[in-house]
Design an enzyme around this catalytic site. Structure first.
Site, short mmCIF file in Angstrom:
data_model
loop_
_atom_site.label_atom_id
_atom_site.label_comp_id
_atom_site.label_asym_id
_atom_site.label_seq_id
_atom_site.Cartn_x
_atom_site.Cartn_y
_atom_site.Cartn_z
N LYS A 209 0.85 -1.20 0.00
CA LYS A 209 0.00 0.00 0.00
C LYS A 209 0.88 1.24 0.00
O LYS A 209 1.16 1.83 1.04
CB LYS A 209 -0.95 0.00 1.21
CG LYS A 209 -2.12 0.97 1.04
CD LYS A 209 -2.96 0.62 -0.17
CE LYS A 209 -4.03 1.65 -0.47
NZ LYS A 209 -4.71 1.38 -1.73
N SER A 413 -8.37 0.54 -5.65
CA SER A 413 -8.71 0.85 -4.26
C SER A 413 -10.21 1.12 -4.10
O SER A 413 -11.01 0.23 -4.28
CB SER A 413 -7.86 2.01 -3.76
OG SER A 413 -6.54 1.59 -3.52
#
Length: 617
Positions: A209, A413
């Site tokens: 991430k 996302s």
């Protein structure tokens, strides 16, 4: 006496303030009045709103600016902008992908259109899936026996993708073609934040991430580099194979190794135009006059019609210029999730959850709408905003209205969070997707304030009641936020597992914030099919059990002043600084960072956002 003198001084200041406001309002009224009369004169001279340019001849694809899924500007105002800017090209202009393809589709069957000339010097680009979708319609145009020619003084890689579809490419003397490979870069701010004494508290789940790395590092982590290298290399190979197939040459001839390229360039004394000609990248190198003469001779001096002047038939059911208010035929609604997902209204590069959920609710009340295509082109955004849209999609499906997701250049996302609720997901092979992870970011400024002599102190009934940007976070607050972030990640993984019929362990293995291309996502089960927008429409029609339908292009409703500002900002002359900024290779990445900071409005500071899904150069 002093009291009344103070009153008088106060009244003077109030009056000055009112007077300044009055002058601003009068100037704005004067400005918009001038624009109104300019538009009125144009309307009188051209009551049908149509260009005086003939609607037949040779169609010129003279694109300016960028191609986007959904533009927030009124396209009719760009003509006025051109006049106010002395007909200079606008590098910030937004072009609707679907309006362009519908015009080319109409021109394909239009007996008045003899061919297409690609003039792409002012085209600033688009993502690869959009280029491929546009290329599909250009290929269909050629299949009708109508020729396509490309002419330019310089072709970058995005321009060349379209040019490679032409029957012949003319390169102007001293011109060049840049085919070197893809790259992606990002800005990193750790040293800047340290210098400003800003304490950045980051909470995340996901090894890959990397959205928060710019705030924690001055360079890209090894894990992020490995992940990005994998999908970027695959995308480059897809691009290279496509242009090689279009040109009917070997990929290594178009883009040899740097050593071979430099050797071949040396053989032609460093002439980029001769190098392009010798290696089959272009077909002819001519002067600008010579190229124009060659095209005029081929088309027998037929009138040239700009793509911006070529009018769509108003009776065309799928015309982007026609709002479908009512129809006897069933409708398939197209809803755009375009840009950073945030609470509030949609705007340029912002997918506002309030605007989109309202569209979805209105769709649920329209008995004539039988299916929905959700066109997503987003790096993600806030959890709260993403969940609001996903929940509204769930309501539609409970009403037996099928929802098909069409992934654009990027559905990562928060974009994928929304997609989990659909009946079917279609992605381009080169769609950037995945990035299933979550983070939180809270900057505090206690050190910055202390440096200039400002301190904060007080009392509270609990350490958790004393969270402030002017104070460091307590251990309890850190634990609370981290647990909330981890809970959000678990929810994300569960949503994916349920929608894709996978175990949470399998999802976690391909999650952790990893980014995938569409073709990879198909292999690991994140999407159902590789295809484009047209495939998504057909699938929606199939799920709804309809064959004769009309596409209802949804447009977000914005406030009067927001709409007015958006429209007229397209008209105002561009400063030299703005033009230079938009030409910088990393301006898109900087705009992503700004968009992220501008939209850090999630109530729980939880974000599903892929900042590493940056623009490809």
């Amino acid at each position: 006496m002093h009291f009344w003198r103070s009153i008088g001084t106060g009244i003077k200041y109030i009056w000055k303030t009112i007077n300044v406001i009055r002058e601003i309002i009068l100037n704005l009224i004067f400005f918009f009045t001038i624009l109104f009369f300019i538009g009125l004169i144009g309307l009188i001279n051209n009551p049908n709103g149509l260009s005086d340019t003939p609607n037949s001849g040779v169609l010129i694809l003279d694109l300016e600016g960028v191609i986007v899924d959904s533009t927030s500007y009124d396209q009719s105002l760009y003509a006025l902008s051109k006049k106010l800017n002395n007909n200079s090209p606008d590098p910030t202009r937004q072009n609707s992908l679907f309006e362009l393809t519908q015009k080319i589709a109409q021109a394909t069957n239009d007996p008045g259109i003899e061919g297409i000339i690609l003039k792409l010097d002012n085209f600033a680009g688009a993502d690869l899936p959009s280029l491929q979708y546009l290329g599909k319609y250009l290929t269909a145009f050629k299949a009708k026996g109508k020729p396509i020619y490309a002419v330019g003084g310089y072709f970058d890689q995005k321009q060349y993708y379209l040019a490679s579809l032409a029957d012949k490419i003319y390169l102007v003397n001293q011109g060049s073609v840049s085919l070197y490979g893809f790259s992606t870069n990002n800005f990193y701010f750790k040293s800047l934040l340290d210098n400003l004494k800003i304490n950045t508290h980051v909470f995340r789940v996901g090894t890959y991430k990397s959205a928060v790395e710019p705030f924690l590092r001055d360079d890209m982590s090894v894990a992020a580099k490995e992940n990005t290298t994998r999908w970027l290399t695959t995308m480059w190979n897809n691009y290279l194979n496509s242009i090689a197939n279009n040109r009917k040459v070997e990929p290594t001839n178009l883009v040899p190794s740097p050593e071979i390229m430099l050797s071949r360039l040396k053989a032609v004394s460093g002439s980029m135009s001769e190098y392009a000609l010798e290696n089959g990248i272009v077909d002819e190198v001519l002067s600008s006059y010579g190229a124009d003469e060659a095209l005029n001779n081929y088309f027998h001096s037929a009138p040239q019609v700009s793509i911006y002047d070529y009018q769509l038939n108003p009776n065309r059911m799928q015309s982007f210029n026609k709002q479908v208010k009512s129809s006897s035929k069933p409708l398939i609604a197209v809803v755009f999730v375009d840009g950073t997902i945030s609470t509030g209204e949609s705007a340029n590069n912002v997918a506002g959850s309030d605007s989109i959920t309202k569209q979805l609710r209105d769709i649920g009340k329209n008995d004539n709408i039988r299916a929905v295509v959700l066109r997503i082109n987003s790096p993600g955004g806030g959890v709260y905003a993403s969940e609001a849209i996903r929940s509204e999609i769930k309501v539609l499906r409970e009403k037996d209205i099928p929802v098909v997701v069409s992934m654009g250049g990027m559905t990562a996302s928060g974009g994928y969070w929304i997609a989990t609720q659909s009946d079917y997901i279609i992605a381009s092979p080169n769609t950037i997707t995945g990035s299933i992870g979550i983070f939180g970011i809270i900057p505090t400024f206690e050190n910055s304030l202390a440096h200039i002599g400002i301190h904060t102190d007080g009392v509270s009934t609990s350490p958790l009641a004393d969270i402030s940007v002017s104070k460091d976070l307590s251990d309890d607050a850190n634990q609370l936020i981290q647990m909330n972030i981890e809970n959000g990640y678990d929810n994300f993984v569960s949503l994916v597992a349920e929608s894709r019929n996978m175990s949470t362990e399998d999802v976690d293995h391909i999650a952790q914030g990893q980014v995938w291309l569409g073709e990879e996502a198909k292999q690991i089960g994140l999407v159902d099919k590789l295809g484009d927008f047209d495939d998504a429409v057909k699938k929606a029609a199939s799920l709804a059990g309809i064959s004769d339908y009309v596409i209802d292009w949804q447009k977000s409703e914005t406030s009067f002043f927001a709409s007015l500002f958006a429209d007229y900002s397209a008209i105002l002359p561009k400063s030299a600084l703005e033009i230079i900024y938009n030409q910088l290779s990393q301006s898109a990445q900087l705009q992503q960072h700004i968009a992220l900071w501008d939209n850090l409005n999630d109530p729980q500071s939880r974000y599903v956002y892929c900042l590493n899904c940056s623009d490809i150069n």
